[in-house]
Design a protein around this motif. Structure first.
Motif, PDB file in Angstrom:
ATOM      1  N   TRP A  35       0.834  -1.208   0.000  1.00  0.00           N
ATOM      2  CA  TRP A  35       0.000   0.000   0.000  1.00  0.00           C
ATOM      3  C   TRP A  35       0.868   1.257   0.000  1.00  0.00           C
ATOM      4  N   ILE A  36       1.973   1.218   0.725  1.00  0.00           N
ATOM      5  CA  ILE A  36       2.876   2.369   0.769  1.00  0.00           C
ATOM      6  C   ILE A  36       3.391   2.680  -0.631  1.00  0.00           C
ATOM      7  N   GLU A  37       3.727   1.641  -1.388  1.00  0.00           N
ATOM      8  CA  GLU A  37       4.201   1.857  -2.755  1.00  0.00           C
ATOM      9  C   GLU A  37       3.074   2.328  -3.674  1.00  0.00           C
ATOM     10  N   LEU A  38       1.884   1.753  -3.523  1.00  0.00           N
ATOM     11  CA  LEU A  38       0.764   2.169  -4.370  1.00  0.00           C
ATOM     12  C   LEU A  38       0.402   3.628  -4.118  1.00  0.00           C
ATOM     13  N   ASP A  39       0.593   4.086  -2.897  1.00  0.00           N
ATOM     14  CA  ASP A  39       0.275   5.475  -2.569  1.00  0.00           C
ATOM     15  C   ASP A  39       1.144   6.472  -3.333  1.00  0.00           C
ATOM     16  N   THR A  40       2.154   5.990  -4.051  1.00  0.00           N
ATOM     17  CA  THR A  40       2.937   6.842  -4.945  1.00  0.00           C
ATOM     18  C   THR A  40       2.036   7.441  -6.011  1.00  0.00           C
ATOM     19  N   TYR A  41       1.003   6.689  -6.393  1.00  0.00           N
ATOM     20  CA  TYR A  41       0.106   7.093  -7.476  1.00  0.00           C
ATOM     21  C   TYR A  41      -1.115   7.789  -6.885  1.00  0.00           C
ATOM     22  N   LYS A  42      -0.982   9.062  -6.632  1.00  0.00           N
ATOM     23  CA  LYS A  42      -2.043   9.832  -5.988  1.00  0.00           C
ATOM     24  C   LYS A  42      -2.928  10.590  -6.970  1.00  0.00           C
ATOM     25  N   ILE A  43      -2.435  10.883  -8.157  1.00  0.00           N
ATOM     26  CA  ILE A  43      -3.224  11.662  -9.111  1.00  0.00           C
ATOM     27  C   ILE A  43      -4.263  10.753  -9.751  1.00  0.00           C
ATOM     28  N   GLY A  44      -5.515  11.145  -9.631  1.00  0.00           N
ATOM     29  CA  GLY A  44      -6.592  10.369 -10.226  1.00  0.00           C
ATOM     30  C   GLY A  44      -6.985   9.140  -9.428  1.00  0.00           C
ATOM     31  N   THR A  45      -6.594   9.076  -8.156  1.00  0.00           N
ATOM     32  CA  THR A  45      -6.947   7.920  -7.336  1.00  0.00           C
ATOM     33  C   THR A  45      -7.619   8.367  -6.049  1.00  0.00           C
ATOM     34  N   VAL A  46      -8.391   7.473  -5.480  1.00  0.00           N
ATOM     35  CA  VAL A  46      -8.987   7.667  -4.157  1.00  0.00           C
ATOM     36  C   VAL A  46      -8.855   6.338  -3.436  1.00  0.00           C
ATOM     37  N   ARG A  47      -8.422   6.388  -2.207  1.00  0.00           N
ATOM     38  CA  ARG A  47      -8.311   5.177  -1.397  1.00  0.00           C
ATOM     39  C   ARG A  47      -9.179   5.348  -0.164  1.00  0.00           C
ATOM     40  N   GLN A  48     -10.147   4.447  -0.032  1.00  0.00           N
ATOM     41  CA  GLN A  48     -10.995   4.458   1.154  1.00  0.00           C
ATOM     42  C   GLN A  48     -10.653   3.216   1.961  1.00  0.00           C
ATOM     43  N   SER A  49      -9.955   3.441   3.047  1.00  0.00           N
ATOM     44  CA  SER A  49      -9.578   2.314   3.888  1.00  0.00           C
ATOM     45  C   SER A  49     -10.343   2.407   5.196  1.00  0.00           C
ATOM     46  N   SER A  50     -10.556   1.247   5.780  1.00  0.00           N
ATOM     47  CA  SER A  50     -11.130   1.277   7.116  1.00  0.00           C
ATOM     48  C   SER A  50     -10.038   1.798   8.041  1.00  0.00           C
ATOM     49  N   SER A  51     -10.429   2.425   9.092  1.00  0.00           N
ATOM     50  CA  SER A  51      -9.473   2.992  10.026  1.00  0.00           C
ATOM     51  C   SER A  51      -8.561   1.893  10.571  1.00  0.00           C
ATOM     52  N   LEU A  52      -7.259   2.126  10.486  1.00  0.00           N
ATOM     53  CA  LEU A  52      -6.320   1.146  11.033  1.00  0.00           C
ATOM     54  C   LEU A  52      -6.561   0.972  12.525  1.00  0.00           C
ATOM     55  N   MET A  53      -6.856   2.071  13.205  1.00  0.00           N
ATOM     56  CA  MET A  53      -7.111   1.992  14.636  1.00  0.00           C
ATOM     57  C   MET A  53      -8.303   1.076  14.917  1.00  0.00           C
ATOM     58  N   HIS A  54      -9.402   1.261  14.170  1.00  0.00           N
ATOM     59  CA  HIS A  54     -10.580   0.434  14.409  1.00  0.00           C
ATOM     60  C   HIS A  54     -10.355  -1.005  13.963  1.00  0.00           C
ATOM     61  N   ARG A  55      -9.631  -1.165  12.870  1.00  0.00           N
ATOM     62  CA  ARG A  55      -9.333  -2.513  12.379  1.00  0.00           C
ATOM     63  C   ARG A  55      -8.523  -3.282  13.413  1.00  0.00           C
ATOM     64  N   LEU A  56      -7.508  -2.642  13.964  1.00  0.00           N
ATOM     65  CA  LEU A  56      -6.664  -3.310  14.950  1.00  0.00           C
ATOM     66  C   LEU A  56      -7.416  -3.537  16.254  1.00  0.00           C
ATOM     67  N   ALA A  57      -8.200  -2.559  16.676  1.00  0.00           N
ATOM     68  CA  ALA A  57      -8.923  -2.668  17.940  1.00  0.00           C
ATOM     69  C   ALA A  57      -9.952  -3.790  17.902  1.00  0.00           C
ATOM     70  N   SER A  58     -10.588  -3.983  16.761  1.00  0.00           N
ATOM     71  CA  SER A  58     -11.609  -5.026  16.668  1.00  0.00           C
ATOM     72  C   SER A  58     -11.009  -6.386  16.335  1.00  0.00           C
ATOM     73  N   LYS A  59      -9.770  -6.402  15.931  1.00  0.00           N
ATOM     74  CA  LYS A  59      -9.116  -7.608  15.491  1.00  0.00           C
ATOM     75  C   LYS A  59      -8.810  -8.583  16.612  1.00  0.00           C
ATOM     76  N   GLY A  60      -8.313  -8.088  17.697  1.00  0.00           N
ATOM     77  CA  GLY A  60      -7.866  -8.989  18.771  1.00  0.00           C
ATOM     78  C   GLY A  60      -6.431  -9.424  18.531  1.00  0.00           C
ATOM     79  N   ARG A  61      -6.098 -10.574  19.061  1.00  0.00           N
ATOM     80  CA  ARG A  61      -4.733 -11.080  18.935  1.00  0.00           C
ATOM     81  C   ARG A  61      -4.410 -11.411  17.471  1.00  0.00           C
ATOM     82  N   PHE A  62      -3.137 -11.268  17.129  1.00  0.00           N
ATOM     83  CA  PHE A  62      -2.684 -11.550  15.773  1.00  0.00           C
ATOM     84  C   PHE A  62      -2.443 -13.035  15.565  1.00  0.00           C
ATOM     85  N   THR A  63      -2.642 -13.461  14.327  1.00  0.00           N
ATOM     86  CA  THR A  63      -2.282 -14.815  13.905  1.00  0.00           C
ATOM     87  C   THR A  63      -1.361 -14.673  12.690  1.00  0.00           C
ATOM     88  N   PRO A  64      -0.653 -15.727  12.310  1.00  0.00           N
ATOM     89  CA  PRO A  64       0.207 -15.638  11.124  1.00  0.00           C
ATOM     90  C   PRO A  64      -0.553 -15.253   9.853  1.00  0.00           C
TER      91      PRO A  64
END
Length: 166
Positions: A35-64
C-alpha cells in the motif's frame, strides 16, 4: 456530420486523455508495504480504507494469517508475533479501551510490521493504471506481478498494456 469524428486513440505518443475517463473501482487486500508503494500514485486515485485503529482494535490477537510473510514458522517472525500479542494483552489489561488512555495503544500500534495485511477500496482510472503498469512491470516485489496480472483481466486492457487482446 463533418464536425463530429469519433475515433479511439490509444497510441503511446498520441492523444490518450480519454483514459482518464475510464474508471476502475476495486477492493484490494495487500500488505501495508505494498500500500505504501501504491500510494505513490495519488493523481486520479482515491483510497478508502477502514481505520487502522478500528481494524486493529476489533481484530484482537494476531495470527500468522494477518501477515504476508514467506515463512510463518520463522523464529524471528514468531518473536515479532509474540511481542505484538503481548503488547495487545497489556493494552487490554490496562483498561485503555474503557478509559481513553493511549500509551499502551500507541506502543502496540508502533510495532505493527509492514507485512500486516490490510484491505482498502481503491478507485483509479485507466491512465493511472497505464502509469503503474509500465513503471512496475519489472518490479521485484511479487505483489506487483499479481496486480499487473489483474490489470490484464480488465476489459480492453490493451489500452493500458499496448498488447493485443487475447
Amino acid at each position: 456530420e463533418r464536425f463530429l469524428k469519433a475515433r479511439l486513440s490509444a497510441s503511446v505518443q498520441g492523444e490518450n486523455k480519454f483514459l482518464r475517463t475510464i474508471p476502475v473501482s476495486v477492493f484490494i487486500t495487500a500488505p501495508l508495504k505494498w500500500w505504501i508503494e501504491l500510494d505513490t500514485y495519488k493523481i486520479g486515485t482515491v483510497r478508502q480504507s477502514s481505520s487502522l485503529m478500528h481494524r486493529l482494535a476489533s481484530k484482537g490477537r494476531f495470527t500468522p494469517d494477518d501477515f504476508d510473510v514467506l515463512d510463518s514458522t520463522d523464529p524471528a517472525f514468531l518473536t515479532i508475533l509474540g511481542t505484538l500479542n503481548a503488547e495487545y494483552d497489556h493494552w487490554i489489561a490496562s483498561g485503555a479501551r474503557r478509559n481513553d488512555k493511549y500509551p499502551e495503544w500507541t506502543a502496540w500500534q508502533d510495532l505493527i510490521p509492514r507485512s500486516f495485511v490490510y484491505e482498502s477500496h481503491w478507485f483509479a482510472n485507466y491512465a493511472t493504471l497505464r502509469n503503474i503498469y509500465f513503471q512496475r512491470k519489472n518490479h521485484r516485489m511479487a505483489h506487483w506481478k499479481t496486480f499487473l496480472d489483474w490489470i490484464d483481466t480488465l476489459p480492453h486492457s490493451w489500452l493500458i498494456t499496448y498488447q493485443k487482446e487475447k
